[in-house]
Design a protein around this motif. Structure first.
Motif, PDB file in Angstrom:
ATOM      1  N   VAL B 139      43.557  35.690 -35.701  1.00 31.18           N
ATOM      2  CA  VAL B 139      43.500  35.884 -34.252  1.00 31.18           C
ATOM      3  C   VAL B 139      43.896  34.581 -33.573  1.00 31.18           C
ATOM      4  CG1 VAL B 139      41.050  35.323 -34.083  1.00 31.18           C
ATOM      5  CG2 VAL B 139      42.088  36.816 -32.371  1.00 31.18           C
ATOM      6  N   ALA B 140      44.645  34.689 -32.478  1.00 36.36           N
ATOM      7  CA  ALA B 140      45.085  33.488 -31.764  1.00 36.36           C
ATOM      8  C   ALA B 140      43.872  32.743 -31.230  1.00 36.36           C
ATOM      9  CB  ALA B 140      46.020  33.859 -30.623  1.00 36.36           C
ATOM     10  N   THR B 144      41.996  35.901 -25.368  1.00 36.14           N
ATOM     11  CA  THR B 144      41.180  37.069 -25.059  1.00 36.14           C
ATOM     12  C   THR B 144      41.008  37.927 -26.317  1.00 36.14           C
ATOM     13  OG1 THR B 144      43.223  38.029 -24.231  1.00 36.14           O
ATOM     14  CG2 THR B 144      41.651  37.264 -22.601  1.00 36.14           C
ATOM     15  N   MET B 145      41.976  37.857 -27.243  1.00 40.26           N
ATOM     16  CA  MET B 145      41.864  38.638 -28.482  1.00 40.26           C
ATOM     17  C   MET B 145      40.699  38.151 -29.341  1.00 40.26           C
ATOM     18  SD  MET B 145      45.319  38.656 -27.609  1.00 40.26           S
ATOM     19  CE  MET B 145      46.272  37.526 -28.588  1.00 40.26           C
ATOM     20  N   SER B 146      40.503  36.824 -29.368  1.00 38.99           N
ATOM     21  CA  SER B 146      39.417  36.316 -30.205  1.00 38.99           C
ATOM     22  C   SER B 146      38.073  36.772 -29.625  1.00 38.99           C
ATOM     23  CB  SER B 146      39.483  34.795 -30.350  1.00 38.99           C
ATOM     24  OG  SER B 146      39.152  34.162 -29.158  1.00 38.99           O
ATOM     25  N   THR B 185      44.588  41.731 -38.068  1.00 43.68           N
ATOM     26  CA  THR B 185      44.746  40.790 -36.972  1.00 43.68           C
ATOM     27  C   THR B 185      44.523  41.493 -35.646  1.00 43.68           C
ATOM     28  OG1 THR B 185      46.265  39.308 -35.792  1.00 43.68           O
ATOM     29  CG2 THR B 185      47.254  41.161 -36.934  1.00 43.68           C
ATOM     30  N   TYR B 186      43.904  40.779 -34.708  1.00 42.60           N
ATOM     31  CA  TYR B 186      43.801  41.269 -33.332  1.00 42.60           C
ATOM     32  C   TYR B 186      44.921  40.564 -32.577  1.00 42.60           C
ATOM     33  CZ  TYR B 186      41.095  43.850 -29.881  1.00 42.60           C
ATOM     34  OH  TYR B 186      40.675  44.787 -28.987  1.00 42.60           O
ATOM     35  N   ILE B 187      45.913  41.339 -32.135  1.00 44.69           N
ATOM     36  CA  ILE B 187      47.139  40.691 -31.663  1.00 44.69           C
ATOM     37  C   ILE B 187      47.709  41.427 -30.461  1.00 44.69           C
ATOM     38  CG2 ILE B 187      48.745  41.993 -33.139  1.00 44.69           C
ATOM     39  CD1 ILE B 187      50.019  39.182 -33.831  1.00 44.69           C
TER      40      ILE B 187
END
Lengths: 259, 344
Positions: B139-140, B144-146, B185-187
């Protein structure tokens, strides 16, 4: 440098560091600088105490320092083991130099950040990639330094050695190496600094601990106090490493600078 | 949203340097126009930036407009702190962090709500949420994704310690996915397009978290002393932003095509990414479903509460200090100018 001179330098250093720290603190105290931009030393110290007690993002502060130090030292030892022989070979053999030198000169000035996407594709996101990046910048600098050290060995002395019957390894060990050693140490010392500066790039590869990662991550949340602490710790650790190398140099090549 | 780290580092350095150089704030007299308005925007295409491509903002504000790009919310905070930009629209995670660090900015609503633009993509072997335990998820960092990923873990009572989170930028995530170094992954878009094409499976989108009270969005912000000095410009800016969203809603494909050209991105990627956001009008946002229409009614408004949740999450993870979190985020919203720009 005699003893009196050493003491004088120490005192001057202390005076200068103390005055800068006091000026820095008062700048924040009297509102000359927004503490968001330049957190005062007392705040950085308070942050350090907090991180020592509670850690940062799940790891104690000493783990961040230890991890970075470990990554740098492993990479650095590997760089010395690979870099010195390679550099010496470049220095001794013009053919070898012609073959290898273009790559060394191409890679050496390359910003290591640019290599991150490739390093991830080749070696993944584990510890190896991080160490590799530091190794790459440190070893390239050692190679160049070692090659230069060979080039600076006086031809006359080599000839004299040969006349006295030294050949091959004996010539290298007893004639060339004593002359090269001080310069090799300079190369090693410089490369340690360069390797240490690559730490931030290395710790951008999927790290969740380490001094470089800590400073970069904290900046994303405007935690300038942690950024400052990270910078101070990075600087101090680099300084200590440098002192260690200088100490080692004095011990191994006591003849340096006395010929 | 995070783009390559080279940019991020450069921006942080620049911003820090500028911060040291720029001393006094520009003191503007109310009702006068600033000599220049500097608008910060994400490097990725966003519907409202259609107004950048054709000079709509210059015309509407009647002054010179400079556009400053930033690759992620973190650098946006540095730019705001260094007074290098006056307005920006970016994610709530960095905004909550900035406000908790007493960064003098004010919130101007939430024009972009993340719906399907951010997705949890998994390798084929993962059948459901529970299977995420023991897996490696990229996750970046500070995105906001994290935040959304942590929410997924919390809401579903997953064993948090067994899940290895890997902070990777989106391009690095794709490289790691190809090598098999990550399981999920949350992307954000358009990056998930590539992973779905590579056999990835979509487990959920951020809109699925809304029933649990988890909202992820981008807010517009303005520097406080700019808003104090040039309230009329802020009102005009807000109305212009709304006008751009209206243009997009009227013609999504046309706007996407123009943006794709301006950003040098594939049309389909831009179209799908923009369609993954939900765009409530500022007028709607001033209702009880979002921010309420003043500090008092805002205290219990969903967005204010969600912002508080984000800040608490950041404090829990140790990113920010708990005692820095504002008593109520309603106080950080400039309701006056929002009401002036969009009277009921």
């Amino acid at each position: 440098m005699n003893e009196g001179e050493g003491v004088r330098r120490l005192v001057l250093g202390l005076v200068s560091v103390t005055s800068v720290t006091v000026a820095w603190e008062s700048a924040a105290r009297y509102g000359l600088v927004d503490p968001l931009f330049l957190p005062p030393p007392t705040e950085v110290l308070a942050t350090a105490v907090d991180l020592l007690r509670h850690g940062y993002r799940g790891s104690p502060l000493w783990v961040h320092v230890g991890l970075s130090l470990g990554r740098a030292l492993v990479a650095f030892v590997a760089a010395v083991i690979v870099g010195i022989p390679l550099g010496v070979m470049i220095g001794i053999s013009p053919i070898f130099a012609g073959l290898i030198d273009p790559f060394v000169q191409f890679l050496r000035p390359l910003p290591k950040l640019a290599l991150i996407p490739l390093v991830i594709l080749w070696f993944g996101i584990g510890e190896f990639s991080k160490v590799f990046l530091i190794f790459l910048s440190a070893s390239l600098s050692i190679v160049v330094g070692a090659a230069a050290a060979v080039a600076n060995v006086r031809r006359q002395q080599i000839r004299a050695g040969k006349v006295l019957g030294a050949h091959g390894f004996a010539l290298f060990r007893h004639v060339m190496l004593p002359q090269m050693a001080p310069e090799l140490f300079v190369a090693v010392r410089l490369s340690l600094g360069i390797g240490w500066t690559t730490l931030i790039a290395a710790e951008m590869i999927a790290a969740d601990a380490g001094l470089g990662w800590m400073a970069v991550n904290a900046s994303a949340y405007l935690r300038t106090d942690i950024v400052m602490l990270g910078i101070v710790l990075l600087g101090l650790t680099g300084y200590v490493l440098d002192l260690a190398i200088v100490g080692l140099q004095r011990w191994v090549t006591p003849w340096a600078g006395r010929s | 949203m995070v783009a390559p780290d080279i940019n991020r580092r450069r921006f942080v350095t620049l911003a820090a340097g500028a911060a040291a150089l720029v001393g006094a704030p520009e003191i503007g007299r109310a009702a006068e126009k600033p000599a220049v308005v500097r608008i910060g925007y994400l490097t990725a295409a966003r519907a409202w930036t259609i107004g950048m491509t054709d000079g709509s903002f210059d015309a509407a504000l009647g002054t010179k407009v400079e556009w400053v790009t930033f690759p992620a919310g973190g650098p946006a905070l540095s730019l705001l702190a260094a007074r290098q930009i006056d307005f920006a629209i970016f994610g709530i995670t960095p905004i909550a962090a900035g406000l908790s660090r007493k960064l003098p900015i004010e919130i101007l609503g939430s024009p972009e709500i993340v719906a399907t633009s951010e997705r949890l993509i998994v390798k084929p072997g993962i059948a459901g949420i529970k299977d995420l335990e023991g897996k490696r998820i990229a996750v970046a960092p500070s995105s906001t994704m994290s935040y959304a990923l942590e929410a997924v873990i919390r809401i579903n009572n997953l064993d948090s310690h067994s899940i290895k989170r890997l902070p990777l930028t989106q391009p690095d995530t794709i490289a790691a996915w190809r090598r098999g170094d990550i399981d999920a992954t949350y992307i954000n878009g358009p990056f998930w397009g590539e992973l779905l094409a590579d056999g990835g499976k979509q487990l959920l989108v951020s809109a699925d978290l809304q029933p649990a009270g988890i909202f992820v969005w981008n807010s517009a912000v303005v520097r406080k002393d700019f808003a104090d000095g040039y309230p009329e410009t802020v009102v005009a800016w807000l109305q212009t932003v709304q006008a751009q969203f209206d243009r997009y809603k009227a013609d999504p494909d046309g706007v996407s095509r123009a943006l794709a050209k301006a950003y040098g991105a594939p049309f389909e990627a831009v179209r799908d990414t923009l369609a993954g956001l939900h765009y409530p009008s500022f007028k709607e946002q001033l209702g009880p479903g979002y921010w309420g229409n003043n500090v008092e009614s805002g205290k219990d408004a969903p967005m204010v509460r969600a912002l508080d949740d984000v800040a608490k999450f950041l404090a829990d993870t140790g990113e920010i200090q708990r005692d820095g979190i504002p008593g109520s985020f309603a106080q950080t919203v400039n309701y006056d100018l929002l009401n002036k720009a969009f009277p009921a």
